[in-house]
Design a protein around this motif. Structure first.
Motif, PDB file in Angstrom:
ATOM      1  N   ARG A   1      90.257 106.803  36.213  1.00  0.00           N
ATOM      2  CA  ARG A   1      89.541 105.630  36.737  1.00  0.00           C
ATOM      3  C   ARG A   1      90.377 104.913  37.790  1.00  0.00           C
ATOM      4  O   ARG A   1      89.848 104.407  38.788  1.00  0.00           O
ATOM      5  CB  ARG A   1      89.184 104.668  35.603  1.00  0.00           C
ATOM      6  CG  ARG A   1      87.992 105.085  34.764  1.00  0.00           C
ATOM      7  CD  ARG A   1      87.480 103.927  33.921  1.00  0.00           C
ATOM      8  NE  ARG A   1      88.465 103.517  32.922  1.00  0.00           N
ATOM      9  CZ  ARG A   1      88.560 104.021  31.696  1.00  0.00           C
ATOM     10  NH1 ARG A   1      87.721 104.980  31.318  1.00  0.00           N
ATOM     11  NH2 ARG A   1      89.455 103.579  30.854  1.00  0.00           N
ATOM     12  N   ASP A   2      91.682 104.892  37.574  1.00  0.00           N
ATOM     13  CA  ASP A   2      92.570 104.221  38.531  1.00  0.00           C
ATOM     14  C   ASP A   2      92.544 104.885  39.904  1.00  0.00           C
ATOM     15  O   ASP A   2      92.891 104.234  40.910  1.00  0.00           O
ATOM     16  CB  ASP A   2      94.005 104.225  37.998  1.00  0.00           C
ATOM     17  CG  ASP A   2      94.191 103.308  36.794  1.00  0.00           C
ATOM     18  OD1 ASP A   2      93.306 102.463  36.553  1.00  0.00           O
ATOM     19  OD2 ASP A   2      95.214 103.455  36.098  1.00  0.00           O
ATOM     20  N   LEU A   3      92.126 106.142  39.956  1.00  0.00           N
ATOM     21  CA  LEU A   3      92.059 106.850  41.236  1.00  0.00           C
ATOM     22  C   LEU A   3      90.857 106.421  42.071  1.00  0.00           C
ATOM     23  O   LEU A   3      90.802 106.685  43.277  1.00  0.00           O
ATOM     24  CB  LEU A   3      91.995 108.363  41.004  1.00  0.00           C
ATOM     25  CG  LEU A   3      93.255 109.021  40.428  1.00  0.00           C
ATOM     26  CD1 LEU A   3      93.009 110.508  40.184  1.00  0.00           C
ATOM     27  CD2 LEU A   3      94.435 108.833  41.365  1.00  0.00           C
ATOM     28  N   GLY A   4      89.873 105.774  41.441  1.00  0.00           N
ATOM     29  CA  GLY A   4      88.676 105.361  42.164  1.00  0.00           C
ATOM     30  C   GLY A   4      87.634 106.465  42.226  1.00  0.00           C
ATOM     31  O   GLY A   4      87.737 107.500  41.568  1.00  0.00           O
ATOM     32  N   GLU A   5      86.632 106.238  43.058  1.00  0.00           N
ATOM     33  CA  GLU A   5      85.490 107.150  43.141  1.00  0.00           C
ATOM     34  C   GLU A   5      85.785 108.408  43.945  1.00  0.00           C
ATOM     35  O   GLU A   5      85.258 109.479  43.662  1.00  0.00           O
ATOM     36  CB  GLU A   5      84.287 106.429  43.767  1.00  0.00           C
ATOM     37  CG  GLU A   5      83.792 105.243  42.972  1.00  0.00           C
ATOM     38  CD  GLU A   5      83.148 105.661  41.666  1.00  0.00           C
ATOM     39  OE1 GLU A   5      82.260 106.523  41.693  1.00  0.00           O
ATOM     40  OE2 GLU A   5      83.543 105.122  40.618  1.00  0.00           O
TER      41      GLU A   5
ATOM     42  N   PHE B   1      85.348 114.245  38.095  1.00  0.00           N
ATOM     43  CA  PHE B   1      85.176 114.555  39.512  1.00  0.00           C
ATOM     44  C   PHE B   1      84.398 115.854  39.708  1.00  0.00           C
ATOM     45  O   PHE B   1      84.866 116.929  39.346  1.00  0.00           O
ATOM     46  CB  PHE B   1      86.531 114.654  40.207  1.00  0.00           C
ATOM     47  CG  PHE B   1      87.310 113.367  40.194  1.00  0.00           C
ATOM     48  CD1 PHE B   1      86.746 112.202  40.700  1.00  0.00           C
ATOM     49  CD2 PHE B   1      88.589 113.316  39.667  1.00  0.00           C
ATOM     50  CE1 PHE B   1      87.448 111.001  40.675  1.00  0.00           C
ATOM     51  CE2 PHE B   1      89.299 112.121  39.640  1.00  0.00           C
ATOM     52  CZ  PHE B   1      88.722 110.962  40.149  1.00  0.00           C
ATOM     53  N   ALA B   2      83.204 115.706  40.308  1.00  0.00           N
ATOM     54  CA  ALA B   2      82.386 116.884  40.615  1.00  0.00           C
ATOM     55  C   ALA B   2      82.981 117.662  41.785  1.00  0.00           C
ATOM     56  O   ALA B   2      82.732 118.860  41.937  1.00  0.00           O
ATOM     57  CB  ALA B   2      80.957 116.461  40.944  1.00  0.00           C
TER      58      ALA B   2
ATOM     59  N   LEU C   1     101.012 118.021  44.249  1.00  0.00           N
ATOM     60  CA  LEU C   1      99.744 118.752  44.375  1.00  0.00           C
ATOM     61  C   LEU C   1      98.732 117.814  45.027  1.00  0.00           C
ATOM     62  O   LEU C   1      98.056 117.025  44.359  1.00  0.00           O
ATOM     63  CB  LEU C   1      99.248 119.220  43.000  1.00  0.00           C
ATOM     64  CG  LEU C   1      97.943 120.025  42.993  1.00  0.00           C
ATOM     65  CD1 LEU C   1      98.103 121.318  43.789  1.00  0.00           C
ATOM     66  CD2 LEU C   1      97.506 120.343  41.561  1.00  0.00           C
ATOM     67  N   GLU C   2      98.648 117.902  46.347  1.00  0.00           N
ATOM     68  CA  GLU C   2      97.734 117.042  47.098  1.00  0.00           C
ATOM     69  C   GLU C   2      96.305 117.582  47.000  1.00  0.00           C
ATOM     70  O   GLU C   2      96.034 118.727  47.352  1.00  0.00           O
ATOM     71  CB  GLU C   2      98.152 116.976  48.568  1.00  0.00           C
ATOM     72  CG  GLU C   2      99.494 116.302  48.801  1.00  0.00           C
ATOM     73  CD  GLU C   2      99.448 114.803  48.565  1.00  0.00           C
ATOM     74  OE1 GLU C   2      98.345 114.212  48.689  1.00  0.00           O
ATOM     75  OE2 GLU C   2     100.510 114.233  48.250  1.00  0.00           O
ATOM     76  N   VAL C   3      95.395 116.723  46.499  1.00  0.00           N
ATOM     77  CA  VAL C   3      94.002 117.140  46.339  1.00  0.00           C
ATOM     78  C   VAL C   3      93.063 116.073  46.911  1.00  0.00           C
ATOM     79  O   VAL C   3      93.411 114.896  46.994  1.00  0.00           O
ATOM     80  CB  VAL C   3      93.643 117.374  44.846  1.00  0.00           C
ATOM     81  CG1 VAL C   3      94.512 118.469  44.239  1.00  0.00           C
ATOM     82  CG2 VAL C   3      93.754 116.084  44.045  1.00  0.00           C
ATOM     83  N   ARG C   4      91.874 116.539  47.296  1.00  0.00           N
ATOM     84  CA  ARG C   4      90.766 115.641  47.621  1.00  0.00           C
ATOM     85  C   ARG C   4      89.805 115.668  46.440  1.00  0.00           C
ATOM     86  O   ARG C   4      89.512 116.740  45.894  1.00  0.00           O
ATOM     87  CB  ARG C   4      90.048 116.088  48.903  1.00  0.00           C
ATOM     88  CG  ARG C   4      90.780 115.709  50.175  1.00  0.00           C
ATOM     89  CD  ARG C   4      89.955 116.055  51.415  1.00  0.00           C
ATOM     90  NE  ARG C   4      89.945 117.497  51.605  1.00  0.00           N
ATOM     91  CZ  ARG C   4      90.832 118.187  52.322  1.00  0.00           C
ATOM     92  NH1 ARG C   4      91.850 117.545  52.890  1.00  0.00           N
ATOM     93  NH2 ARG C   4      90.738 119.472  52.428  1.00  0.00           N
ATOM     94  N   TYR C   5      89.283 114.502  46.069  1.00  0.00           N
ATOM     95  CA  TYR C   5      88.437 114.422  44.876  1.00  0.00           C
ATOM     96  C   TYR C   5      87.269 113.456  45.130  1.00  0.00           C
ATOM     97  O   TYR C   5      87.316 112.609  46.040  1.00  0.00           O
ATOM     98  CB  TYR C   5      89.249 113.930  43.670  1.00  0.00           C
ATOM     99  CG  TYR C   5      89.856 112.568  43.884  1.00  0.00           C
ATOM    100  CD1 TYR C   5      89.163 111.404  43.513  1.00  0.00           C
ATOM    101  CD2 TYR C   5      91.106 112.421  44.476  1.00  0.00           C
ATOM    102  CE1 TYR C   5      89.702 110.158  43.714  1.00  0.00           C
ATOM    103  CE2 TYR C   5      91.653 111.167  44.690  1.00  0.00           C
ATOM    104  CZ  TYR C   5      90.957 110.033  44.310  1.00  0.00           C
ATOM    105  OH  TYR C   5      91.485 108.794  44.535  1.00  0.00           O
TER     106      TYR C   5
ATOM    107  N   THR D   1      81.037 112.766  43.379  1.00  0.00           N
ATOM    108  CA  THR D   1      79.929 113.643  43.758  1.00  0.00           C
ATOM    109  C   THR D   1      80.426 114.650  44.760  1.00  0.00           C
ATOM    110  O   THR D   1      81.395 114.429  45.504  1.00  0.00           O
ATOM    111  CB  THR D   1      78.788 112.816  44.395  1.00  0.00           C
ATOM    112  OG1 THR D   1      79.293 112.131  45.548  1.00  0.00           O
ATOM    113  CG2 THR D   1      78.251 111.799  43.392  1.00  0.00           C
ATOM    114  N   ALA D   2      79.772 115.810  44.796  1.00  0.00           N
ATOM    115  CA  ALA D   2      80.140 116.860  45.748  1.00  0.00           C
ATOM    116  C   ALA D   2      79.730 116.421  47.159  1.00  0.00           C
ATOM    117  O   ALA D   2      78.712 115.770  47.334  1.00  0.00           O
ATOM    118  CB  ALA D   2      79.438 118.160  45.380  1.00  0.00           C
TER     119      ALA D   2
END
Length: 396
Positions: free
Chosen positions: A118-122, A361-362, A385-389, A392-393
């Protein structure tokens, strides 16, 4: 490029070559001292359970690789002990890591995982190691032991320094050890004054009430090992698992469709990209033969868990990640009496971490193709580990 550099840059290619060439190889450790490296599954598994191979440095021959050097107050731990001392200490802490106790912890673990996500946001971009894979296990193990939350960031920095020393700062590891000693001494003193319902308070009671069962150095060393191993193995297991799934989108999609498959998938992920390249070093009490290679008493033996887990003689097509594979018998968490004490907890945390992440995360993808692994001959973990999240897709 020497063997050590090769293993750091492409371990599985090197291990495949060594596995095919011979059962055991004479190599040079990180301190420039010699050792024997064993890579084949059957040999590694047998050696892990062989009582002739001691963890006690007293059996080491002078001039051979001995591993990380720690002061006595941190060195009297399970990774340097044989029975009966090993049996005595393991029994004292084993109750904290039983299947029943781990089941009781599942709810709090899931609550922590959900809060971190949740702390990561949407949506956004983040280093999933520092934002999720690391804080989850350190929060769990510190709660179990009773470590105040204000000290957890420092503890992580000290342990990271010991796992992956910076060659440009040769004094950093010594400073980290000194900081850890001071931290643990203060923490134990506080627990003595104000005992609580946690594992450290229980161990102090054993030390103070039954003096012959636990020495002061053993108490300090146990606290260090439980914190260190409880954090290190799990952060790497979680981070490596996510990295592997992002490189195998069809496997990731299958887990999204059927979350009930996650526990079995964790076993294959541990086999495929486990948290350790090597088991703790061992010293033969007498001359031993491993795969027909004779190793003299006292010379150091390094058992490669990751090489064994990709041995085609045990796991067909081992370079392929397959969450439907029966990965039972993998050695990612060891074997025999020194099998990872916290294995049930590490498994539960990884299962929960993956399930919560996929539910939250979808959309999840790598944000940086250049992944950097930690510079360690023993641990196998990601520096980041850099990711995009996103919840919704993204639209096509």
């Amino acid at each position: 490029m020497d063997l050590a550099e090769e293993i750091l840059s492409r371990p599985y290619d090197v291990y495949a070559r060594l596995r095919e060439d011979a059962p055991a190889h004479r190599v040079t450790g990180t301190d420039g001292q010699p050792a024997w490296l064993v890579t084949r599954y059957e040999d590694v598994r047998a050696a892990l359970a062989d009582p002739r191979l001691s963890l006690d440095k007293a059996h080491a021959r002078e001039g051979n690789y001995r591993g990380l050097g720690l002061p006595p107050a941190l060195d009297a731990n399970l990774l340097n002990m044989d029975p009966p001392d090993h049996t005595r200490l393991r029994r004292l802490v084993g109750k904290a890591f039983t299947t029943r106790r781990v089941e009781e912890l599942r709810g709090p673990i899931r609550a922590t995982a959900d809060q971190l996500l949740r702390d990561l946001g949407e949506a956004g971009t983040t280093d999933l190691v520092s934002a999720y894979a690391a804080p989850l296990p350190i929060s769990v193990i510190c709660e179990l032991l009773g470590v105040p939350s204000s000290h957890r960031r420092d503890f992580r920095a000290w342990t990271d320094t010991l796992i992956s020393p910076d060659p440009s700062r040769p004094a950093a590891a010594k400073e980290a050890v000194g900081s850890l000693l001071g931290f643990l001494a203060d923490l134990l003193a506080h627990k003595r004054r104000r005992p609580a319902h946690d594992l450290l308070s229980d161990l102090i009671q054993v030390r103070d009430a039954e003096d012959d069962r636990l020495s002061e150095d053993e108490l300090m060393s146990l606290a260090f090992l439980i914190l260190f191993a409880g954090y290190e193995n799990t952060v790497q297991l979680i981070g490596n698992a996510v990295w592997a799934l992002l490189h195998h989108p069809e496997q990731l999609a299958a887990l999204r469709r059927e979350p009930a498959r996650v526990p079995a998938a964790v076993e294959e992920l541990a086999r495929y990209e486990g948290p350790a390249l090597l088991a703790i070093r061992r010293f033969p009490r007498q001359e031993v033969a491993i795969g027909g290679v004779r190793i003299p008493a006292g010379e150091t033996v390094l058992l490669s868990l990751s090489a064994a887990n990709r041995d085609p003689a045990r796991f067909p097509d081992p370079e392929r990640l397959d969450i439907d594979r029966d990965a039972a018998g993998h050695l990612a968490l060891g074997h025999g009496i020194h099998y990872c004490l916290g294995a049930p907890l590490a498994r539960a945390e990884t299962e929960i971490a993956l399930t919560a992440l996929l539910e939250r995360f979808a959309h999840l993808e790598l944000a940086d193709s250049e992944v950097r692994w930690r510079a360690s001959m023993r641990a196998r973990g990601l520096a980041a580990l850099e990711v995009r999240y996103g919840r919704t897709a993204p639209a096509c």
